[in-house]
Design an enzyme around this catalytic site. Sequence first.
Site: not given
Length: 323
Positions: A8, A43, A67, A131
């Site tokens: 992430d 990312e 994600d 995250d």
Amino acid sequence: MTITAAADGSALGNPGPAGWAWYVNDGCWRAGGWPHGTNNQGELMAVLDLFRSTKHLAAEDLHILCDSQYVINSVTKWMPGWKRKGWRKSDGKPVLNVELLKEIDRELSGRKYTFEWVRGHAGHELNEAADDRARAAATAYQQGVAARQGPGFGAAAEDPAPAGQTAHPAAQAAPDRSGQQELFGEPDLFSEPDLFSELADDVAASQGTDSSPEAIVEALERELLLPETRADMGRTGVLLHPDFTEIGSSGRIWTRDAIMMALEGNPDRPIELELLAADRVSEGTVLLTYRSYARSGTALRSSLWVLDGAQWRLRFHQGTPED
């Protein structure tokens, strides 16, 4: 066996202070960032570092939880076409974040991997952990403090998996580093997987064994002050230790990732070096102190070099402007 990891990125302001992270479990994760970047760059960097950090486990399947549809589509769908078009999109415009994408493309060779999209901020345990660490790295750069980099894969063998998870196969496959030296009593400084290990082997051979450690380190320090070296991310990646930290003359704390990207974009002019001392602190540690001369003036500097296998690498640097 399959390695499952979440990757992430985070950017405060997008663009702004940026961070990235990948996460397997509490004993196996890694994070970093830059003073200025975008969420997409974070990312991509998380995925890139995950591939590099698992290079010693290339025979294992790598299952990446992500994600970001942008990252997944870039790697699995769009990249082959971009390459055929000279890294340009269908409208002829240059591909964004092309250097990171090229590095990822190189790391894919010979690897078995799958991507799985997961919804962000929806309670997925691994995604939330990645995250949190990416955002913490971005926040550290926003506040001007050192970001936690994580243990990488080297410490996974000694740390238990979180409740509800089985021990990760990487923990059993990680190389035995128990015989490696310690620096100032800190265990296993060299357990972090290096991002440029193949290049490092070549450089180690070129350094030879005839020169003294002090002479080798001085020559490498002078090389790092050359614009052509600073603009070459591959070369700086060889010379900077994976855990490199710098306290710059401006007072800013830099990590390896941040300084490499900053130097590549702005290598500046040659910097002259007046050596003050080269002290062998231990068999595998040399401390350089010197005065630098640049357009902005003079500064007193210190560099701590450590022997990582057969390669001398810069572990820490600090600069102080001179009155």
